[in-house]
Design a protein around this motif. Structure first.
Motif, mmCIF file in Angstrom:
data_model
loop_
_atom_site.group_PDB
_atom_site.id
_atom_site.type_symbol
_atom_site.label_atom_id
_atom_site.label_comp_id
_atom_site.label_asym_id
_atom_site.label_seq_id
_atom_site.Cartn_x
_atom_site.Cartn_y
_atom_site.Cartn_z
ATOM 1 N N ILE A 109 18.186 76.871 46.126
ATOM 2 C CA ILE A 109 17.460 77.912 46.865
ATOM 3 C C ILE A 109 16.064 77.982 46.251
ATOM 4 C CG2 ILE A 109 17.267 80.389 47.297
ATOM 5 C CD1 ILE A 109 20.299 80.535 47.375
ATOM 6 N N TRP A 110 15.058 77.877 47.114
ATOM 7 C CA TRP A 110 13.654 77.948 46.690
ATOM 8 C C TRP A 110 13.186 79.346 47.068
ATOM 9 C CZ3 TRP A 110 10.599 76.023 43.370
ATOM 10 C CH2 TRP A 110 9.219 75.869 43.544
ATOM 11 N N LEU A 111 13.260 80.252 46.098
ATOM 12 C CA LEU A 111 13.144 81.692 46.353
ATOM 13 C C LEU A 111 11.750 82.206 46.042
ATOM 14 C CD1 LEU A 111 15.121 84.156 47.042
ATOM 15 C CD2 LEU A 111 14.998 84.628 44.581
ATOM 16 N N THR A 116 32.173 78.803 43.228
ATOM 17 C CA THR A 116 31.761 79.765 44.249
ATOM 18 C C THR A 116 31.746 81.192 43.706
ATOM 19 O OG1 THR A 116 32.635 78.341 45.994
ATOM 20 C CG2 THR A 116 32.262 80.651 46.562
ATOM 21 N N ALA A 117 32.781 81.574 42.988
ATOM 22 C CA ALA A 117 32.858 82.943 42.470
ATOM 23 C C ALA A 117 31.735 83.226 41.481
ATOM 24 C CB ALA A 117 34.217 83.182 41.816
ATOM 25 N N VAL A 118 31.405 82.247 40.649
ATOM 26 C CA VAL A 118 30.325 82.419 39.674
ATOM 27 C C VAL A 118 28.987 82.579 40.383
ATOM 28 C CG1 VAL A 118 29.055 81.302 37.789
ATOM 29 C CG2 VAL A 118 31.560 81.166 37.866
ATOM 30 N N CYS A 119 28.738 81.733 41.390
ATOM 31 C CA CYS A 119 27.490 81.827 42.161
ATOM 32 C C CYS A 119 27.399 83.159 42.902
ATOM 33 C CB CYS A 119 27.391 80.666 43.156
ATOM 34 S SG CYS A 119 27.072 79.062 42.381
ATOM 35 N N GLU A 120 28.512 83.603 43.474
ATOM 36 C CA GLU A 120 28.497 84.870 44.210
ATOM 37 C C GLU A 120 28.187 86.037 43.274
ATOM 38 O OE1 GLU A 120 31.115 87.105 47.657
ATOM 39 O OE2 GLU A 120 32.147 85.783 46.242
ATOM 40 N N ARG A 125 26.308 80.160 52.377
ATOM 41 C CA ARG A 125 26.581 81.252 53.320
ATOM 42 C C ARG A 125 26.663 82.580 52.574
ATOM 43 N NH1 ARG A 125 30.223 84.512 54.935
ATOM 44 N NH2 ARG A 125 31.759 83.767 53.414
ATOM 45 N N ARG A 126 27.368 82.611 51.476
ATOM 46 C CA ARG A 126 27.497 83.851 50.704
ATOM 47 C C ARG A 126 26.163 84.278 50.094
ATOM 48 N NH1 ARG A 126 33.413 83.801 47.653
ATOM 49 N NH2 ARG A 126 34.563 82.756 49.338
ATOM 50 N N ALA A 127 25.397 83.317 49.601
ATOM 51 C CA ALA A 127 24.103 83.650 49.014
ATOM 52 C C ALA A 127 23.200 84.311 50.041
ATOM 53 C CB ALA A 127 23.444 82.395 48.459
ATOM 54 N N ARG A 128 23.173 83.773 51.248
ATOM 55 C CA ARG A 128 22.327 84.356 52.304
ATOM 56 C C ARG A 128 22.778 85.762 52.642
ATOM 57 N NH1 ARG A 128 18.544 84.445 55.643
ATOM 58 N NH2 ARG A 128 17.587 82.741 54.489
ATOM 59 N N SER A 129 24.067 85.988 52.730
ATOM 60 C CA SER A 129 24.563 87.321 53.088
ATOM 61 C C SER A 129 24.212 88.355 52.024
ATOM 62 C CB SER A 129 26.078 87.279 53.306
ATOM 63 O OG SER A 129 26.771 87.088 52.079
ATOM 64 N N ILE A 130 24.054 87.932 50.783
ATOM 65 C CA ILE A 130 23.762 88.855 49.687
ATOM 66 C C ILE A 130 22.264 89.056 49.488
ATOM 67 C CG2 ILE A 130 23.972 89.186 47.180
ATOM 68 C CD1 ILE A 130 26.621 87.503 47.401
ATOM 69 N N LEU A 131 21.473 87.999 49.601
ATOM 70 C CA LEU A 131 20.073 88.051 49.182
ATOM 71 C C LEU A 131 19.044 88.182 50.298
ATOM 72 C CD1 LEU A 131 19.684 85.382 46.333
ATOM 73 C CD2 LEU A 131 19.740 87.870 46.127
#
Length: 408
Positions: free
Chosen positions: A338-340, A390-394, A317-323
């Motif tokens: 994530i396949w970016l 989570t914090a590291v990924c964010e 959820r956080r990754a989507r909101s950022i990227l």
């Protein structure tokens, strides 16, 4: 004078390509990451969530008894019964059921089993072709080559995310001894639907190949109301209650955060399980008894698995909101990748520059695929594993966003 008559290894060894992470090390060997921020490896799918206490406790409790006994290839009845109960409940097999004596074989993780199945079941003289999705897990290719077979790539459709089985002719399928499929997919996170399985079953009925379904990501799904379909479940829905020609491969590594336990299982067609068991008796890879005890505890508990999904769900959820607005991508249905699609389209250049600017390591998509006459479906993407806290990924997602927005 030294004789050259004794060349080590079989011919297939010379055909093996470097593993993706070897290629990545070479790509980044001369790149210096920034010294003012910590490096973040998003390149490898090694779970970093805590090991559930119930698994560690069971492992420790069984060590003393385990070390003085040889384990059986078939595993302890209690472990097979726990696996059978989990399969029946998780995949709603109902009256079809899974017989723990005939349908299940413990394994030292899916990697070992996925490799060994081709060595055991492929007849390279009559049906040498081993089909696999493209992109793919490189163990499939190595298994085919070292069994004397021929890897054949099924490109993944850009829209559906599914391997394009229609691209192969009846003559192609007649040479197929085994097909590997991964659902949920690595790296796409796509779940294979019932309709796809039924089309494949019709081909299998005509040509008689083995279907090997790698389902090691099946428990890391986003929607709690839509657990991914499995191959045995698809068989039951199609009336194939003996799972003819079908095997599934499951692991505790991702489901339960214990990649070092090296524990999983194979399940499906009793005839294939019997043959595979005979092969593995000689291979000598039985699970130690304390590993079996810990595995039984893991397969018997769902609370830790639900908590694991919740942690991944929050990271996605956080990754989507950022990227999503600067680097659009398709949300995976399951798994932790994530396949970016990369801005500019060059995955190797993107990977080198990202590491140099941010210290973040990702895996170029072309390292997970092979070029074909119809293109290379991995090129132009990178795979990112959201396995850290989570914090590291964010923080990593914010650095990637800044990198994309402010190219040098």
């Amino acid at each position: 004078m030294v004789s050259n008559r004794y060349n080590p290894g079989q011919p297939g060894l010379a055909e093996l390509q470097p593993y993706p992470f070897e290629r990545l090390r070479t790509l980044l060997a001369d790149v210096e990451p920034p010294s003012d921020q910590p490096s973040v490896p998003l390149s490898i799918g090694e779970p970093k969530h805590p090991v559930p206490a119930l698994i560690a406790d069971a492992l420790h409790a069984g060590v003393a008894e385990s070390l003085g006994r040889y384990p059986a290839t078939a595993g302890q009845p209690a472990l097979r019964e726990a696996i059978a109960a989990w399969l029946g409940e998780r995949f709603r097999l109902g009256d079809t059921g899974v017989d723990p004596e005939r349908h299940i074989l413990p394994a030292a993780g899916t990697r070992e089993a996925l490799f060994a199945v081709t060595q055991a079941l492929l007849d390279p003289a009559s049906r040498p072709d081993v089909l696999m999705p493209n992109p793919f897990y490189q163990i499939y290719e190595g298994a085919a080559l070292l069994a004397g077979g021929r890897p054949r790539m099924l490109n993944t459709d850009a829209d559906s995310g599914l391997p394009m089985i229609e691209a192969f002719s009846d003559a192609d399928w007649a040479r197929c001894g085994l097909i590997y499929l991964c659902s949920p997919g690595n790296p796409t996170g796509r779940v294979i639907p019932q309709g796809f399985w039924e089309r494949l079953f019709r081909l299998q009925d005509r040509h008689g190949f083995v279907i090997a379904a790698d389902e090691c990501y099946s428990e890391l799904y986003r929607d709690e109301t839509r657990a991914p379909l499995g191959l045995l479940q698809a068989c039951a829905a199609d009336g194939r209650d003996r799972f003819e020609g079908c095997l599934v491969f499951h692991s505790l590594s991702k489901r339960s955060n214990v990649p070092g336990l090296r524990s999983g299982f194979i399940a499906g067609d009793a005839r294939l399980i019997e043959a595979f068991r005979a092969y593995r008796t000689y291979q000598g890879c039985a699970l130690p008894l304390h590993v079996q005890r810990a595995s039984q505890a893991a397969w018997s508990d769902e609370t830790h698995v639900f908590e694991n999904r919740e942690a991944y769900r929050e990271k996605f959820r956080r990754a989507r909101s950022i990227l999503a607005d600067v680097a659009p991508y398709r949300d995976p249905e399951a798994g932790f990748y994530i396949w970016l699609p990369v801005p500019g389209g060059d995955d190797e250049t993107f990977t080198r520059a990202l590491y140099a600017r941010t210290g973040i390591t990702v895996l170029p998509g072309r390292y997970l695929s092979r070029p074909t006459a119809n293109g290379d479906p991995g090129a132009g993407h990178v795979r990112m594993a959201l396995v850290a806290d989570t914090a590291v990924c964010e923080d990593a997602m914010h650095r990637i966003r800044q990198f994309i927005e402010q190219p040098k």
